[in-house]
Design a protein around this motif. Structure first.
Motif, PDB file in Angstrom:
ATOM      1  N   ALA A 148       0.844  -1.202   0.000  1.00 61.36           N
ATOM      2  CA  ALA A 148       0.000   0.000   0.000  1.00 61.36           C
ATOM      3  C   ALA A 148       0.875   1.247   0.000  1.00 61.36           C
ATOM      4  CB  ALA A 148      -0.927  -0.009   1.220  1.00 61.36           C
ATOM      5  N   VAL A 149       1.929   1.247   0.790  1.00 62.76           N
ATOM      6  CA  VAL A 149       2.829   2.406   0.831  1.00 62.76           C
ATOM      7  C   VAL A 149       3.378   2.674  -0.567  1.00 62.76           C
ATOM      8  CG1 VAL A 149       5.077   3.220   1.678  1.00 62.76           C
ATOM      9  CG2 VAL A 149       3.467   2.108   3.257  1.00 62.76           C
ATOM     10  N   GLU A 150       3.860   1.633  -1.216  1.00 64.27           N
ATOM     11  CA  GLU A 150       4.457   1.816  -2.555  1.00 64.27           C
ATOM     12  C   GLU A 150       3.407   2.282  -3.560  1.00 64.27           C
ATOM     13  OE1 GLU A 150       6.350  -1.954  -3.139  1.00 64.27           O
ATOM     14  OE2 GLU A 150       8.075  -1.368  -1.879  1.00 64.27           O
ATOM     15  N   PHE A 151       2.216   1.702  -3.449  1.00 62.85           N
ATOM     16  CA  PHE A 151       1.149   2.091  -4.377  1.00 62.85           C
ATOM     17  C   PHE A 151       0.809   3.572  -4.231  1.00 62.85           C
ATOM     18  CE2 PHE A 151      -3.317   2.510  -5.636  1.00 62.85           C
ATOM     19  CZ  PHE A 151      -3.224   2.051  -6.934  1.00 62.85           C
ATOM     20  N   VAL A 152       0.753   4.038  -3.001  1.00 68.82           N
ATOM     21  CA  VAL A 152       0.407   5.452  -2.761  1.00 68.82           C
ATOM     22  C   VAL A 152       1.545   6.361  -3.245  1.00 68.82           C
ATOM     23  CG1 VAL A 152      -0.094   7.177  -0.968  1.00 68.82           C
ATOM     24  CG2 VAL A 152      -1.215   4.940  -0.903  1.00 68.82           C
ATOM     25  N   ILE A 153       2.758   5.997  -2.952  1.00 65.08           N
ATOM     26  CA  ILE A 153       3.902   6.816  -3.401  1.00 65.08           C
ATOM     27  C   ILE A 153       3.902   6.931  -4.926  1.00 65.08           C
ATOM     28  CG2 ILE A 153       6.441   6.861  -3.603  1.00 65.08           C
ATOM     29  CD1 ILE A 153       6.532   5.748  -0.721  1.00 65.08           C
ATOM     30  N   ASP A 154       3.638   5.820  -5.577  1.00 63.67           N
ATOM     31  CA  ASP A 154       3.674   5.814  -7.049  1.00 63.67           C
ATOM     32  C   ASP A 154       2.464   6.489  -7.692  1.00 63.67           C
ATOM     33  OD1 ASP A 154       6.011   4.469  -6.896  1.00 63.67           O
ATOM     34  OD2 ASP A 154       5.166   2.477  -7.287  1.00 63.67           O
ATOM     35  N   GLY A 155       1.409   6.696  -6.912  1.00 65.55           N
ATOM     36  CA  GLY A 155       0.168   7.244  -7.469  1.00 65.55           C
ATOM     37  C   GLY A 155       0.250   8.743  -7.699  1.00 65.55           C
ATOM     38  N   SER A 156      -0.845   9.287  -8.200  1.00 65.97           N
ATOM     39  CA  SER A 156      -0.880  10.731  -8.483  1.00 65.97           C
ATOM     40  C   SER A 156      -1.092  11.497  -7.191  1.00 65.97           C
ATOM     41  CB  SER A 156      -2.030  11.039  -9.450  1.00 65.97           C
ATOM     42  OG  SER A 156      -3.233  11.153  -8.715  1.00 65.97           O
ATOM     43  N   GLU A 157      -1.096  12.812  -7.307  1.00 66.17           N
ATOM     44  CA  GLU A 157      -1.311  13.637  -6.112  1.00 66.17           C
ATOM     45  C   GLU A 157      -2.746  13.535  -5.599  1.00 66.17           C
ATOM     46  OE1 GLU A 157      -2.315  17.758  -8.505  1.00 66.17           O
ATOM     47  OE2 GLU A 157      -0.408  17.588  -7.441  1.00 66.17           O
ATOM     48  N   ASN A 158      -3.631  12.885  -6.358  1.00 66.93           N
ATOM     49  CA  ASN A 158      -5.006  12.692  -5.887  1.00 66.93           C
ATOM     50  C   ASN A 158      -5.174  11.446  -5.028  1.00 66.93           C
ATOM     51  OD1 ASN A 158      -6.135  14.995  -7.022  1.00 66.93           O
ATOM     52  ND2 ASN A 158      -6.156  14.023  -9.048  1.00 66.93           N
ATOM     53  N   LEU A 159      -4.071  10.743  -4.794  1.00 68.17           N
ATOM     54  CA  LEU A 159      -4.128   9.537  -3.956  1.00 68.17           C
ATOM     55  C   LEU A 159      -3.329   9.783  -2.680  1.00 68.17           C
ATOM     56  CD1 LEU A 159      -4.839   6.492  -3.614  1.00 68.17           C
ATOM     57  CD2 LEU A 159      -2.685   5.979  -4.795  1.00 68.17           C
TER      58      LEU A 159
END
Ligand code: DOR
Ligand code: ZN
Length: 342
Positions: free
Chosen positions: A177-188
């Motif tokens: 989850a941490v990696e997914f959020v870091i890699d996501g856009s600023e809307n995540l």
């Protein structure tokens, strides 16, 4: 540092319940936080803006100086007309999606995420944040893998298909989850609880089962704990404070089929201060607790202050509610920091 004065924080993920429980717990949060995103999973879920108004009024009647930020429970009662009411409401700040059966009072949640896509589209258009309990409800999936599988099956699709939808991935518990959020856009963005950074599954299951450390998402192995802790301490504005404080009566936790939920509200800020201090990151506490959540929700930052001092305090053993009890997180333990009340 032995004294810390910070902008008054907001708890961006909180369960207050209603009735007697609400009356007993609200002051614990209001003593430390200015505002809180209030979860809608009452036994009669907050599915409409009208119900949110009633719940808001009830909270205010017990604690007039506190600002509850209301949410709506994602259900099949949502439609474009209701979305417009939510957008135009001055008290509602998001819609919370629970996959059905995944946690406390989620039975009336969502059975098929695919069926929600037309609502996501409407939310994206009028900029209503989507708050997600990101675990699959598929009982064939191992409970320790449910967050990761949710990302792979649904969250990737949702964030790709609705790039302008603001999404809060609630109470993250894994490195994935941490990696997914870091890699996501600023809307995540994601909320982080005290229990997911202070504990791993040994604290729940080793040396005897500890029902008061049982929450959902369930605590994971220590490599995940370390990764979530690093995210909290990183100063990345995508990660902010949300306690997921969730009171349950003692006898419902200490049971053959115990409820999920850690009641962290009474000492939430001392707990976060302790862990940031232990990791030499006290200067990161204020933005994590007081800035990033407000910014993500497009709220003004608070102007009031909160003072903490580095003095030992002991967590209460129990809190009485009529003739019943609620056991707080870390009951009886000593903490290094305490709040100085105004
Ligand atoms: O541990 C939890 N308790 N996780 C949730 O998602 C819900 C909460 C509750 O309402 O008790
Ligand atoms: Zn929650």
């Amino acid at each position: 540092m032995t004294e810390l004065i910070i902008t008054k924080p907001d708890d961006m993920h909180l369960h207050l319940r209603d009735g007697e429980m609400l009356k007993a717990v609200i002051h614990h949060t209001a003593n430390q936080f200015s505002r809180a995103i209030v979860m809608p999973n009452l036994s009669d879920p907050v599915t409409t803006s009208e119900k949110a108004q009633n719940y808001f009024d009830q909270i205010k009647s017990f604690c007039p100086n506190f600002s509850p930020l209301m949410t709506i429970y994602f259900s099949d009662q949502l439609n474009n007309e209701e979305l417009l009411k939510i957008r135009d409401s001055s008290i509602i700040f998001g819609i919370k999606l629970y996959p059905s059966g995944v946690t406390t009072n989620s039975e009336r949640g969502v059975n098929s995420i695919e069926d929600c896509f037309h609502i996501f589209e409407g939310m994206e258009k009028i900029d209503i944040p989507l708050l997600i309990h990101g675990e699959v409800n598929d009982t064939d999936v191992d409970i320790f893998d449910r967050e990761k599988v949710f990302i792979d099956r649904y969250l990737e699709k949702i964030t790709k298909q609705f790039p302008n939808l603001r999404v809060v991935f609630e109470h993250i518990s894994t490195k994935d989850a941490v990696e997914f959020v870091i890699d996501g856009s600023e809307n995540l963005a994601a909320t982080i609880t005290p229990q997911h950074i202070m504990m791993n599954r040994n604290h729940f299951l080793s040396g005897g089962i500890k029902p008061h450390n049982y929450c959902l998402p369930v605590l994971k192995r220590s490599s995940h704990q370390k990764s979530v802790l690093a995210a909290a301490l990183s100063g990345n504005p995508k990660f902010f404070l949300g306690t997921d404080s969730a009171p349950h009566l003692k006898n419902q936790k200490e049971s053959a089929c115990g409820c999920a939920g850690v009641y962290s509200a009474p000492y939430a800020m001392p707990m976060y201060a302790q862990i940031f201090d232990q990791n030499n990151a006290l200067e990161k506490l204020e933005p994590f607790a007081s800035f990033y959540g407000a910014d993500f929700y497009k709220l003004p930052r608070n102007s009031a202050k909160l003072k903490l001092i580095k003095e030992k305090t002991q967590v209460y053993q129990s809190i009485k509610i009529n003739n019943q009890e609620v056991i707080p997180y870390l009951a009886g333990c000593e903490l290094d920091w305490q709040i100085v009340s105004n």
